[in-house]
Write a protein that holds these residues in place. Structure first.
Motif, PDB file in Angstrom:
ATOM      1  N   GLN A   1      22.400   1.745 -35.737  1.00 40.40           N
ATOM      2  CA  GLN A   1      23.043   0.444 -35.533  1.00 40.40           C
ATOM      3  C   GLN A   1      22.766  -0.081 -34.127  1.00 40.40           C
ATOM      4  OE1 GLN A   1      23.465  -0.017 -38.906  1.00 40.40           O
ATOM      5  NE2 GLN A   1      25.087  -1.362 -38.223  1.00 40.40           N
TER       6      GLN A   1
ATOM      7  N   LYS B   1      31.449  -3.517 -43.158  1.00 41.82           N
ATOM      8  CA  LYS B   1      30.199  -3.525 -43.911  1.00 41.82           C
ATOM      9  C   LYS B   1      29.929  -2.120 -44.445  1.00 41.82           C
ATOM     10  CE  LYS B   1      27.861  -7.246 -41.419  1.00 41.82           C
ATOM     11  NZ  LYS B   1      26.630  -7.573 -40.676  1.00 41.82           N
TER      12      LYS B   1
ATOM     13  N   ILE C   1      24.038   7.371 -37.579  1.00 42.14           N
ATOM     14  CA  ILE C   1      24.342   6.021 -38.057  1.00 42.14           C
ATOM     15  C   ILE C   1      24.559   5.094 -36.863  1.00 42.14           C
ATOM     16  CG2 ILE C   1      26.085   4.607 -39.255  1.00 42.14           C
ATOM     17  CD1 ILE C   1      26.502   7.102 -41.126  1.00 42.14           C
ATOM     18  N   PHE C   2      25.311   5.574 -35.877  1.00 48.96           N
ATOM     19  CA  PHE C   2      25.592   4.781 -34.681  1.00 48.96           C
ATOM     20  C   PHE C   2      24.291   4.471 -33.932  1.00 48.96           C
ATOM     21  CE2 PHE C   2      27.596   3.840 -30.548  1.00 48.96           C
ATOM     22  CZ  PHE C   2      28.682   3.081 -30.954  1.00 48.96           C
TER      23      PHE C   2
ATOM     24  N   GLU D   1      27.630  -0.077 -43.743  1.00 53.21           N
ATOM     25  CA  GLU D   1      27.287   0.872 -42.682  1.00 53.21           C
ATOM     26  C   GLU D   1      28.544   1.522 -42.100  1.00 53.21           C
ATOM     27  OE1 GLU D   1      24.009  -2.198 -42.868  1.00 53.21           O
ATOM     28  OE2 GLU D   1      26.198  -2.244 -42.946  1.00 53.21           O
TER      29      GLU D   1
ATOM     30  N   LEU E   1      27.821  -4.390 -33.292  1.00 51.91           N
ATOM     31  CA  LEU E   1      27.068  -3.234 -33.774  1.00 51.91           C
ATOM     32  C   LEU E   1      26.701  -3.339 -35.259  1.00 51.91           C
ATOM     33  CD1 LEU E   1      29.098  -0.512 -31.897  1.00 51.91           C
ATOM     34  CD2 LEU E   1      26.678  -1.044 -31.538  1.00 51.91           C
ATOM     35  N   GLY E   2      27.120  -4.414 -35.906  1.00 51.70           N
ATOM     36  CA  GLY E   2      26.771  -4.610 -37.307  1.00 51.70           C
ATOM     37  C   GLY E   2      27.615  -3.785 -38.262  1.00 51.70           C
ATOM     38  N   PHE E   3      28.793  -3.365 -37.800  1.00 49.60           N
ATOM     39  CA  PHE E   3      29.685  -2.575 -38.650  1.00 49.60           C
ATOM     40  C   PHE E   3      30.712  -3.437 -39.396  1.00 49.60           C
ATOM     41  CE2 PHE E   3      28.748   1.211 -35.828  1.00 49.60           C
ATOM     42  CZ  PHE E   3      28.201   1.993 -36.828  1.00 49.60           C
TER      43      PHE E   3
ATOM     44  N   ARG F   1      19.177  -1.335 -33.990  1.00 47.47           N
ATOM     45  CA  ARG F   1      19.019  -2.525 -34.830  1.00 47.47           C
ATOM     46  C   ARG F   1      19.716  -3.753 -34.231  1.00 47.47           C
ATOM     47  NH1 ARG F   1      21.003  -0.619 -39.633  1.00 47.47           N
ATOM     48  NH2 ARG F   1      18.998   0.345 -39.979  1.00 47.47           N
ATOM     49  N   HIS F   2      20.902  -3.565 -33.614  1.00 44.29           N
ATOM     50  CA  HIS F   2      21.744  -4.707 -33.261  1.00 44.29           C
ATOM     51  C   HIS F   2      21.952  -4.962 -31.769  1.00 44.29           C
ATOM     52  CE1 HIS F   2      22.864  -5.459 -37.426  1.00 44.29           C
ATOM     53  NE2 HIS F   2      23.023  -4.159 -37.572  1.00 44.29           N
TER      54      HIS F   2
END
Length: 149
Positions: free
Chosen positions: A75, A54, A71-72, A56, A41-43, A78-79
């Motif tokens: 993500q 990160k 925010i979730f 985020e 998830l890019g976290f 985006r991911h």
């Protein structure tokens, strides 16, 4: 959440996975699944058995419930290509709805039926939390936005 645990002392955004597992009293295999989700998830970034949050994730930690959902959602779009694809399909439909078997058919071109169902279930659960789309389990219908009251 795991983000909250890692963002607070003693980890302050970075931790050894063994220490995180011990602090949370969680089996390493279960922790690795959660950590993989945060990474996907890019976290977080993961290297040499440690995890680093990160920006985020740190924003997620400090957010209220509605901000966390936003925010979730960002993500996810985006991911996670599958969530992005489902969202795109729903946007293209006049009624903003689609049958789950359409998505399953696309997934089954790449993985077996059981894996496809597991992947779709995970995407649906994540997207429902983020209020990107809702899902009627009885009818197998995905629809844009949060569930209606």
């Amino acid at each position: 959440s795991l983000i909250d645990l890692i963002d607070e002392a003693p980890f302050n955004g970075k931790g050894d996975l063994a220490d995180v597992a011990e602090a949370e009293s969680i089996e390493m295999n279960d922790l690795l699944v959660l950590v993989e989700g945060l990474h996907m998830l890019g976290f977080a970034t993961v290297s040499d058995m440690s995890i680093t949050l990160k920006d985020e994730a740190r924003g997620f930690h400090n957010a209220d419930v509605q901000e966390r959902k936003s925010i979730f959602a960002a993500q996810l779009i985006r991911h996670v290509p599958l969530v992005r694809r489902i969202h795109q399909i729903l946007l293209e439909q006049a009624d903003h709805k689609a049958r789950d078997n359409r998505i399953l058919a696309e997934l089954e071109e790449k993985v077996n039926a059981e894996e496809a169902q597991t992947i779709l279930d995970t995407a649906i659960n994540w997207a429902r939390y983020a209020e990107l789309f809702s899902y009627d389990y009885n009818g197998g219908i995905l629809s844009l936005g949060p569930p209606e009251a």
